[in-house]
Design a protein around this motif. Structure first.
Motif, mmCIF file in Angstrom:
data_model
loop_
_atom_site.group_PDB
_atom_site.id
_atom_site.type_symbol
_atom_site.label_atom_id
_atom_site.label_comp_id
_atom_site.label_asym_id
_atom_site.label_seq_id
_atom_site.Cartn_x
_atom_site.Cartn_y
_atom_site.Cartn_z
ATOM 1 N N ILE A 158 0.839 -1.201 0.000
ATOM 2 C CA ILE A 158 0.000 0.000 0.000
ATOM 3 C C ILE A 158 0.873 1.250 0.000
ATOM 4 O O ILE A 158 0.589 2.234 -0.695
ATOM 5 N N GLY A 159 1.969 1.200 0.787
ATOM 6 C CA GLY A 159 2.886 2.340 0.796
ATOM 7 C C GLY A 159 3.467 2.602 -0.579
ATOM 8 O O GLY A 159 3.557 3.757 -1.027
ATOM 9 N N GLY A 160 3.854 1.540 -1.290
ATOM 10 C CA GLY A 160 4.407 1.705 -2.628
ATOM 11 C C GLY A 160 3.405 2.299 -3.597
ATOM 12 O O GLY A 160 3.746 3.175 -4.406
ATOM 13 N N LEU A 161 2.156 1.840 -3.521
ATOM 14 C CA LEU A 161 1.120 2.382 -4.411
ATOM 15 C C LEU A 161 0.860 3.859 -4.125
ATOM 16 O O LEU A 161 0.699 4.674 -5.049
ATOM 17 N N LEU A 162 0.821 4.214 -2.838
ATOM 18 C CA LEU A 162 0.591 5.618 -2.486
ATOM 19 C C LEU A 162 1.752 6.498 -2.928
ATOM 20 O O LEU A 162 1.544 7.614 -3.432
ATOM 21 N N LEU A 163 2.978 6.012 -2.744
ATOM 22 C CA LEU A 163 4.141 6.813 -3.100
ATOM 23 C C LEU A 163 4.287 6.984 -4.609
ATOM 24 O O LEU A 163 4.984 7.903 -5.068
ATOM 25 N N GLU A 164 3.642 6.096 -5.380
ATOM 26 C CA GLU A 164 3.650 6.254 -6.838
ATOM 27 C C GLU A 164 2.899 7.511 -7.265
ATOM 28 O O GLU A 164 3.183 8.090 -8.321
ATOM 29 N N HIS A 165 1.918 7.947 -6.460
ATOM 30 C CA HIS A 165 1.034 9.042 -6.869
ATOM 31 C C HIS A 165 1.029 10.228 -5.905
ATOM 32 O O HIS A 165 0.650 11.335 -6.307
ATOM 33 N N PHE A 166 1.414 10.014 -4.631
ATOM 34 C CA PHE A 166 1.312 11.079 -3.632
ATOM 35 C C PHE A 166 2.639 11.228 -2.883
ATOM 36 O O PHE A 166 3.575 10.467 -3.097
ATOM 37 N N TRP A 167 2.678 12.220 -1.989
ATOM 38 C CA TRP A 167 3.900 12.443 -1.198
ATOM 39 C C TRP A 167 3.912 11.475 -0.019
ATOM 40 O O TRP A 167 2.931 10.793 0.282
ATOM 41 N N TRP A 168 5.056 11.388 0.660
ATOM 42 C CA TRP A 168 5.258 10.363 1.688
ATOM 43 C C TRP A 168 4.249 10.449 2.835
ATOM 44 O O TRP A 168 3.943 9.447 3.484
ATOM 45 N N GLY A 169 3.708 11.631 3.102
ATOM 46 C CA GLY A 169 2.753 11.775 4.204
ATOM 47 C C GLY A 169 1.455 11.009 3.993
ATOM 48 O O GLY A 169 0.716 10.740 4.943
#
Length: 529
Positions: A158-169
């Motif tokens: 999930i972290g990888g998918l989020l970091l593909e599109h959004f910032w680390w927060g």
């Protein structure tokens, strides 16, 4: 209570779904930092020491406060502690996402650890009070176990998918809607439970338990990262000393943090040990698992996280099999069988070589996960059943704490053994034309060897990488053999000691408040089979 009254209805099962969500997130927050650290480091610029605290602050506080939070739930209300912790977890997640400095993020991780410590024992102890039927409770604990274990696997994905599109927060903000949902549905679906006669809270005892756990966990993790040294050894020694005083004090306390009478029964203390041993191998070997995928096989963080999905997807299979077989062949037999299945997985991993490929690695870890999933679900239910209902929070916390210790020891001991094997092997097999400085850098870590090879001529670089990969594969094989031996020993332990506990219940039975709940616990303390 009649059999019909004991069985849970639809409301309890919906409530269980609500309880699994915060545990999933609490577990995710421990693993998601592995993939998030590079992005936030580039943005916030933390020092190496600050990076370690960003990674470890959550786990330290979580492990150190589990016992205290479990006891607070027993005394002041498990639902109240859970909802308070959920609100704090959501607020701390927002603070972490909005952090503009390493210091702020470390503080947020500390708050997340404190709040996260309320989630696991509160949810597990609420399951104990919601599901009175032993078979239904076993299924509920299995679902809870799958959710908690799944969070560790899903975190990097999930972290990888989020970091593909959004910032680390964004990896922290995903916690907020789930905690809001829990705050809305919790009062509607979860029944409050507390000890009707809790007595005075032992604040000094709680503080001592925190110092003891933090000292030992900090010392072990520091030695795992930097090797043996006086400071981590002194931290471990101080933690053990405070822990010994704490346990001695609990024997005479009028209102102890931990009911020491529980430890007089093998039905409680043996499963705690098995829980720690099972986590020892699983968490300890994860060091080699991720490095093999990302460094030896050259996968990115997201790709390696996706390849780890099978280990999560098969865990419910192990849990379902264990839940179905336990009433028929006995819980101790199911735990022993699960440990032997895990042993078979470690034997497969003991054949791993640098050129084995991803299928070999994933196959071995999948077999391990099936076995450990079966063990974790049944062991947790045995621990809960061995404790009286008013002590379910403390028992849940002890189960989680034993798992934390097992994981920390696995990382430290398997990591130390593996490092010694790697350094020894590479000292013999490294190319002869390396300088002493290059050889020492290559022997420090596998990553150091790859980094050193990048600056060498092509032929020497290839020879160094091959030698390092072979040395690392040998390191992983030794760790697999150690884990296999431990799982086999644990299987013998559970099959003999718990079988003896069933046939000699007299001296093993806990002389605590459990004796006043025999009617509600009939058939739960004794292991069927």
């Amino acid at each position: 209570m009649t059999e019909e009254e004991k069985r849970a209805g639809a409301g309890e099962w919906v409530g269980l779904a609500v309880l699994v969500l915060p545990c999933l997130l609490a577990s995710m927050d421990m693993s998601v930092m592995f993939i998030t650290l590079p992005s936030l480091s580039a943005d916030l610029g933390p020092s190496s020491s600050e990076q370690l605290w960003i990674m470890d602050a959550y786990g330290f506080l979580l492990a150190g406060l589990l016992i205290t939070m479990g006891t607070l739930g027993d005394r002041f209300g498990r639902r109240r502690v859970l909802l308070t912790g959920a609100a704090a977890f959501g607020a701390a997640s927002v603070l972490a996402a909005c952090s503009t400095s390493p210091e702020t993020l470390i503080a947020a991780r500390v708050l997340l650890g404190i709040a996260g410590a309320t989630l696991a024992p509160s949810t597990l102890s609420l399951i104990r009070s919601m599901f009175h039927d032993a078979a239904q409770r076993a299924t509920a604990v299995g679902i809870w176990t799958a959710g908690f274990a799944g969070g560790a696997v899903l975190g990097p994905i999930i972290g990888g998918l989020l970091l593909e599109h959004f910032w680390w927060g964004s990896v922290f903000l995903v916690n907020v809607p789930v905690m809001v949902l829990l705050l809305i549905l919790g009062p509607l679906l979860l029944t409050e439970y507390r000890d009707p006669e809790p007595g005075r809270f032992d604040l000094l005892g709680a503080a001592m338990s925190l110092v003891a756990v933090l000292g030992v966990i900090y010392g072990i993790k520091t030695m795992a990262e930097h090797g043996f040294g006086w400071i981590p050894l002194m931290c471990c020694a101080a933690g053990l000393a405070v822990g010994a005083v704490f346990l001695r004090r609990q024997h005479g306390a009028a209102n102890p943090v931990i009911d020491m009478m529980l430890f007089r029964t093998r039905r409680f203390n043996v499963p705690l040990l098995i829980d720690a041993l099972a986590t020892f191998g699983l968490v300890g070997f994860s060091l080699f698992n991720w490095q093999f995928m990302q460094i030896v096989l050259g996968m990115g963080p997201l790709e390696s996280a996706v390849w780890s999905l099978p280990t999560f997807l098969v865990m419910p299979l192990g849990i379902a099999l264990a839940t179905a077989l336990a009433p028929r062949i006995g819980k101790h037999n199911v735990i022993a069988a699960g440990l032997l299945v895990a042993t078979a997985g470690y034997v497969m991993l003991a054949l791993l070589r640098a050129d084995s490929g991803i299928v070999h690695l994933v196959s071995g870890m999948t077999v391990v996960s099936i076995g450990i999933g079966a063990v974790s679900a049944v062991v947790t239910e045995v621990i809960l059943s061995a404790a009286p209902p008013e002590r379910a929070g403390a028992a849940s916390a002890m189960a989680e704490t034993s798992a934390e210790f097992g994981g920390a020891l696995g990382i430290a001991l398997l990591g130390s053994i593996g490092t010694a094997v790697y350094r020894s092997e590479l000292a013999v097999s490294a190319p002869d034309d390396l300088t002493s400085k290059e050889l020492e850098a290559a022997r420090s870590t596998l990553g150091g060897a790859v980094e050193t090879a990048a600056a060498l001529p092509r032929g020497t670089a290839e020879s160094l990488r091959n030698a390092a990969f072979d040395a690392f594969a040998r390191e992983a094989r030794i760790a697999s053999v150690v884990s296999a031996v431990l799982m086999t020993g644990a299987a013998v332990l559970i099959a003999t000691l718990l079988r003896t506990a069933r046939t000699r219940p007299g001296p093993e039975a806990p002389r605590s408040a459990a004796e006043h709940h025999d009617g509600d616990r009939a058939g739960e303390s004794a292991l069927p089979g």
